[in-house]
Design a protein around this motif. Structure first.
Motif, PDB file in Angstrom:
ATOM      1  N   ILE A   1       0.842  -1.186   0.000  1.00 31.75           N
ATOM      2  CA  ILE A   1       0.000   0.000   0.000  1.00 31.75           C
ATOM      3  C   ILE A   1       0.883   1.244   0.000  1.00 31.75           C
ATOM      4  O   ILE A   1       0.648   2.198  -0.730  1.00 31.75           O
ATOM      5  N   THR A   2       1.915   1.222   0.847  1.00 23.52           N
ATOM      6  CA  THR A   2       2.980   2.225   0.838  1.00 23.52           C
ATOM      7  C   THR A   2       4.295   1.462   0.935  1.00 23.52           C
ATOM      8  O   THR A   2       4.318   0.232   0.871  1.00 23.52           O
ATOM      9  N   GLN A   3       5.384   2.201   1.108  1.00 26.07           N
ATOM     10  CA  GLN A   3       6.671   1.550   1.259  1.00 26.07           C
ATOM     11  C   GLN A   3       6.745   0.710   2.535  1.00 26.07           C
ATOM     12  O   GLN A   3       7.564  -0.204   2.610  1.00 26.07           O
ATOM     13  N   ARG A   4       5.889   1.001   3.510  1.00 27.07           N
ATOM     14  CA  ARG A   4       5.951   0.295   4.792  1.00 27.07           C
ATOM     15  C   ARG A   4       4.675  -0.476   5.133  1.00 27.07           C
ATOM     16  O   ARG A   4       4.731  -1.435   5.892  1.00 27.07           O
TER      17      ARG A   4
ATOM     18  N   ALA B   1       8.181  -5.547  12.503  1.00 28.48           N
ATOM     19  CA  ALA B   1       6.901  -5.203  11.886  1.00 28.48           C
ATOM     20  C   ALA B   1       5.737  -5.692  12.738  1.00 28.48           C
ATOM     21  O   ALA B   1       5.452  -6.891  12.780  1.00 28.48           O
ATOM     22  N   PRO B   2       5.012  -4.803  13.422  1.00 28.76           N
ATOM     23  CA  PRO B   2       3.764  -5.203  14.083  1.00 28.76           C
ATOM     24  C   PRO B   2       2.671  -5.414  13.040  1.00 28.76           C
ATOM     25  O   PRO B   2       2.720  -4.844  11.942  1.00 28.76           O
ATOM     26  N   TYR B   3       1.669  -6.233  13.391  1.00 30.58           N
ATOM     27  CA  TYR B   3       0.605  -6.504  12.425  1.00 30.58           C
ATOM     28  C   TYR B   3      -0.702  -6.850  13.126  1.00 30.58           C
ATOM     29  O   TYR B   3      -0.736  -7.197  14.312  1.00 30.58           O
ATOM     30  N   VAL B   4      -1.781  -6.744  12.344  1.00 35.15           N
ATOM     31  CA  VAL B   4      -3.092  -7.254  12.741  1.00 35.15           C
ATOM     32  C   VAL B   4      -3.499  -8.292  11.709  1.00 35.15           C
ATOM     33  O   VAL B   4      -3.120  -8.206  10.539  1.00 35.15           O
ATOM     34  N   ASP B   5      -4.270  -9.274  12.149  1.00 33.97           N
ATOM     35  CA  ASP B   5      -4.591 -10.408  11.284  1.00 33.97           C
ATOM     36  C   ASP B   5      -6.044 -10.816  11.518  1.00 33.97           C
ATOM     37  O   ASP B   5      -6.492 -10.924  12.660  1.00 33.97           O
ATOM     38  N   PHE B   6      -6.776 -11.038  10.424  1.00 36.42           N
ATOM     39  CA  PHE B   6      -8.152 -11.530  10.495  1.00 36.42           C
ATOM     40  C   PHE B   6      -8.263 -12.758   9.595  1.00 36.42           C
ATOM     41  O   PHE B   6      -7.863 -12.702   8.425  1.00 36.42           O
TER      42      PHE B   6
ATOM     43  N   TYR C   1       2.857  -3.243   9.403  1.00 31.42           N
ATOM     44  CA  TYR C   1       3.570  -1.986   9.176  1.00 31.42           C
ATOM     45  C   TYR C   1       5.030  -2.218   9.514  1.00 31.42           C
ATOM     46  O   TYR C   1       5.384  -2.496  10.659  1.00 31.42           O
ATOM     47  N   GLU C   2       5.874  -2.113   8.497  1.00 29.54           N
ATOM     48  CA  GLU C   2       7.295  -2.387   8.678  1.00 29.54           C
ATOM     49  C   GLU C   2       8.002  -1.123   9.161  1.00 29.54           C
ATOM     50  O   GLU C   2       8.396  -0.273   8.364  1.00 29.54           O
ATOM     51  N   ILE C   3       8.138  -1.009  10.465  1.00 32.36           N
ATOM     52  CA  ILE C   3       8.902   0.095  11.037  1.00 32.36           C
ATOM     53  C   ILE C   3      10.320   0.034  10.493  1.00 32.36           C
ATOM     54  O   ILE C   3      10.908   1.049  10.107  1.00 32.36           O
TER      55      ILE C   3
END
Length: 260
Positions: A176-179, A222-227, A215-217
């Motif tokens: 979506i973006t670079q991160r 990289a923290p994430y949410v998952d469904f 989101y790749e800090i």
């Protein structure tokens, strides 16, 4: 013995590496390439690097799952890693879940991985489960990059009791973006026979489909949410209902992915 699903898995295993000699032939790539693109790391990880030197690659995830069919949160973790060179690698994998005060699932893999085509490896080795039952499997399969950069894994498992099963999964990254990255994924499991002691019926047994947003800090943090949605099928679904269990579940998770 119900062999049609396993024969289908065998057909996939036998045809995929040959098909993937040029995994992007005839396809137009439209996805942007980030400055710290994970695809270049993924390709290098698949082939063991480009200089013939031994290399290390590890990815670790830790997450907390919240499902409608559970009494509380479930902690799960996974580790993928390899050591080796261009053509020969030792691939390692660990997966586990802990919920309701006990260890519910734990898998340990050790595979010899041989590069046989661009971005494709054939693999053979051992998988040992300590939960829900202690079982050792011989593993044969393939791992690689299908057209449109779908990371694919397909493995057959022959247990110490002679039970034959299979697992096939795919995932892809969309930037979506670079991160900020969306990662849809899907997985199915099949069994060639009934396994009453594990509440498994022959045929298609389990499947899941999900979407992870991370989101790749940095590339390594990289923290994430998952469904995701999980469901049992066929005889396995009927067994779950007879035992008073749900045969499907919607699960939300938050987690962290580390690479080193």
């Amino acid at each position: 013995m119900h062999t049609k699903p396993i024969l289908a898995a065998l057909l996939l295993l036998s045809t995929t590496p040959a098909f993937a000699q040029d995994p992007h032939a005839g396809h137009v790539m439209t996805a942007p390439v980030p400055a710290e693109d994970s695809s270049s790391d993924s390709k290098e990880a698949m082939t063991g690097g480009g200089h013939g030197h031994n290399q290390l690659f590890h990815a670790f995830r830790l997450e907390t799952d919240y499902g409608a069919g559970t009494e509380g949160p479930v902690a799960s973790w996974g580790f993928d890693g390899w050591i080796g060179g261009d053509y020969n690698k030792l691939a390692l994998k660990i997966e586990g879940e802990h919920g309701e005060g006990k260890l519910e699932q734990a898998e340990f893999w050790a595979l010899y991985s041989r590069n046989v085509a661009p971005f494709w490896d054939l693999q053979a080795g051992i998988r040992h489960d300590t939960q829900p039952q202690s079982t050792t499997y011989f593993v044969f399969g393939t791992e690689g990059l299908a057209p449109y950069f779908f990371e694919t894994e397909a493995h057959l498992f022959l247990s110490e009791d002679g039970d034959l099963s299979a697992r096939i999964s795919q995932e892809n990254d969309f930037l979506i973006t670079q991160r900020l990255i969306l990662q849809p994924y899907a997985e199915i499991e099949l069994s060639a026979q009934d396994i009453p002691e594990k509440s498994i019926g022959a045929g298609l047994t389990h499947g899941e489909i999900g979407l992870q947003t991370r989101y790749e800090i940095t590339r390594k943090f990289a923290p994430y949410v998952d469904f995701r949605y999980e469901r049992k099928f066929g005889e396995t679904s009927s067994i779950a209902k007879d035992e008073g269990e749900d045969n499907d579940d919607f699960i939300a998770a938050v987690g962290l992915r580390l690479m080193f």
